[in-house]
Design a protein around this motif. Structure first.
Motif, mmCIF file in Angstrom:
data_model
loop_
_atom_site.group_PDB
_atom_site.id
_atom_site.type_symbol
_atom_site.label_atom_id
_atom_site.label_comp_id
_atom_site.label_asym_id
_atom_site.label_seq_id
_atom_site.Cartn_x
_atom_site.Cartn_y
_atom_site.Cartn_z
ATOM 1 N N HIS A 1 0.823 -1.202 0.000
ATOM 2 C CA HIS A 1 0.000 0.000 0.000
ATOM 3 C C HIS A 1 0.866 1.265 0.000
ATOM 4 O O HIS A 1 0.559 2.245 -0.694
ATOM 5 C CB HIS A 1 -0.921 0.007 1.217
ATOM 6 C CG HIS A 1 -2.008 -1.015 1.128
ATOM 7 N ND1 HIS A 1 -2.779 -1.391 2.211
ATOM 8 C CD2 HIS A 1 -2.470 -1.751 0.080
ATOM 9 C CE1 HIS A 1 -3.650 -2.311 1.834
ATOM 10 N NE2 HIS A 1 -3.480 -2.540 0.558
ATOM 11 N N GLN B 1 2.238 1.665 -3.443
ATOM 12 C CA GLN B 1 1.215 2.140 -4.371
ATOM 13 C C GLN B 1 1.034 3.653 -4.281
ATOM 14 O O GLN B 1 0.899 4.347 -5.291
ATOM 15 C CB GLN B 1 -0.111 1.437 -4.097
ATOM 16 C CG GLN B 1 -0.151 -0.018 -4.520
ATOM 17 C CD GLN B 1 -1.491 -0.654 -4.195
ATOM 18 O OE1 GLN B 1 -1.776 -0.971 -3.040
ATOM 19 N NE2 GLN B 1 -2.320 -0.839 -5.203
ATOM 20 N N GLN C 1 1.939 6.704 -7.237
ATOM 21 C CA GLN C 1 0.913 7.609 -7.730
ATOM 22 C C GLN C 1 1.147 9.071 -7.370
ATOM 23 O O GLN C 1 0.309 9.923 -7.666
ATOM 24 C CB GLN C 1 -0.451 7.167 -7.197
ATOM 25 C CG GLN C 1 -0.849 5.790 -7.704
ATOM 26 C CD GLN C 1 -2.149 5.313 -7.091
ATOM 27 O OE1 GLN C 1 -3.232 5.595 -7.598
ATOM 28 N NE2 GLN C 1 -2.063 4.619 -5.980
ATOM 29 N N TYR D 1 2.286 2.460 -13.795
ATOM 30 C CA TYR D 1 1.691 1.831 -12.621
ATOM 31 C C TYR D 1 0.206 1.549 -12.850
ATOM 32 O O TYR D 1 -0.296 0.465 -12.533
ATOM 33 C CB TYR D 1 1.858 2.699 -11.372
ATOM 34 C CG TYR D 1 0.939 2.253 -10.259
ATOM 35 C CD1 TYR D 1 1.226 1.123 -9.507
ATOM 36 C CD2 TYR D 1 -0.275 2.921 -10.018
ATOM 37 C CE1 TYR D 1 0.345 0.673 -8.529
ATOM 38 C CE2 TYR D 1 -1.153 2.486 -9.052
ATOM 39 C CZ TYR D 1 -0.840 1.365 -8.307
ATOM 40 O OH TYR D 1 -1.709 0.912 -7.357
ATOM 41 N N ALA E 1 -1.654 -1.926 -12.535
ATOM 42 C CA ALA E 1 -2.697 -2.094 -11.523
ATOM 43 C C ALA E 1 -3.992 -2.618 -12.135
ATOM 44 O O ALA E 1 -4.797 -3.257 -11.443
ATOM 45 C CB ALA E 1 -2.957 -0.767 -10.809
ATOM 46 N N LEU F 1 1.014 -7.174 -6.275
ATOM 47 C CA LEU F 1 -0.265 -6.670 -6.782
ATOM 48 C C LEU F 1 -1.127 -7.823 -7.280
ATOM 49 O O LEU F 1 -2.311 -7.917 -6.958
ATOM 50 C CB LEU F 1 -0.028 -5.687 -7.927
ATOM 51 C CG LEU F 1 0.237 -4.215 -7.623
ATOM 52 C CD1 LEU F 1 0.553 -3.478 -8.913
ATOM 53 C CD2 LEU F 1 -0.929 -3.577 -6.906
ATOM 54 N N ARG G 1 -5.918 3.323 -6.711
ATOM 55 C CA ARG G 1 -5.478 3.771 -8.023
ATOM 56 C C ARG G 1 -5.847 5.201 -8.284
ATOM 57 O O ARG G 1 -5.383 5.782 -9.209
ATOM 58 C CB ARG G 1 -6.060 2.855 -9.108
ATOM 59 C CG ARG G 1 -5.637 1.408 -8.916
ATOM 60 C CD ARG G 1 -6.378 0.538 -9.915
ATOM 61 N NE ARG G 1 -6.257 -0.859 -9.565
ATOM 62 C CZ ARG G 1 -6.919 -1.838 -10.140
ATOM 63 N NH1 ARG G 1 -7.741 -1.567 -11.138
ATOM 64 N NH2 ARG G 1 -6.787 -3.079 -9.760
#
Length: 244
Positions: free
Chosen positions: A12, A15, A19, A162, A166, A231, A244
């Motif tokens: 997490h 991620q 982003q 990414y 994802a 993922l 996302r």
């Protein structure tokens, strides 16, 4: 907290990092690199793109004959212990290779580029198999290309890549070998490693720079691959929250 819970927590955090919007420094660096690339004649860009495309495709297709079969059993912890051991082995090999080519002067230093590229891609093949994925299947090789691009690109391209990873089920329906953006792939890769690898060509310090640069580049690629396969692991074993 058990291993899977810690792995999910780390995923997490990663991620969110992937982003993040480009910082001011990222944007300035990207503009400078764009201007430098604009100085190269179009035929040079085309030649480099084709050369790297053929080089990567050659490794992608030849490595399928030497990569182990997918590991079908094992917990996430068991798999990642083997993955990290494999990363250490490839990382050390790349460091030795970088030291030798760096000590060999300009011409031998240039040979480091295709050698290191092959080591990186072979590492990705092995990692994919350890997570249980069959790289004989073209979509899996395409996934490896996206991991590679994610590891060695600017924050702007990293965010876009990414999102493709994802939402891989949708991405693999849209991207083919022909539609893959090889030009962006090669420019981002060159821009990412240029400073580190150019110093490798300098006499005296080339060996040390080559060893350290290759060591860190393999480590970066390995850690990125772990997160990308997490993922998919968690998507298959438990729902992921929408990040996302």
């Amino acid at each position: 907290m058990n291993y899977s819970q810690q792995a999910l927590t780390d995923l997490h955090a990663w991620q969110r990092q992937m982003q993040q919007k480009p910082t001011l420094l990222n944007r300035v660096t990207r503009r400078v690199q764009a201007r430098l690339n604009a100085l190269l004649p179009e035929k040079v860009h085309v030649a480099i793109t084709v050369a790297i495309q053929k080089m990567v495709q050659g490794v992608l297709f030849s490595s399928t004959h030497t990569t182990q079969k997918p590991v079908l059993e094992g917990t996430l912890q068991e798999r990642e212990e083997r993955v990290r051991a494999r990363i250490r082995a490839y990382r050390n090999t790349a460091a030795v290779e970088g030291g030798v080519t760096g000590a060999g002067g300009f011409l031998l230093g240039l040979a480091d580029f295709p050698l290191l590229l092959g080591i990186k891609l072979k590492l990705l093949f092995d990692i994919a198999a350890l997570y249980g994925h069959d790289v004989r299947q073209f979509p899996e090789r395409l996934y490896l290309l996206h991991i590679f691009q994610l590891a060695f690109s600017s924050q702007h391209t990293r965010r876009e890549t990414y999102h493709q990873l994802a939402d891989w089920p949708a991405t693999q329906q849209q991207v083919t070998a022909e539609s893959f953006d090889w030009r962006t792939f090669q420019q981002e890769y060159r821009d990412y490693i240029d400073l580190a690898k150019l110093a490798q060509l300098v006499p005296v310090i080339g060996a040390a720079v080559g060893a350290v640069a290759n060591y860190r580049l393999l480590e970066q690629l390995g850690e990125t691959a772990i997160m990308c396969y997490r993922l998919r692991w968690f998507a298959e074993h438990q729902p992921l929250p929408e990040l996302r």
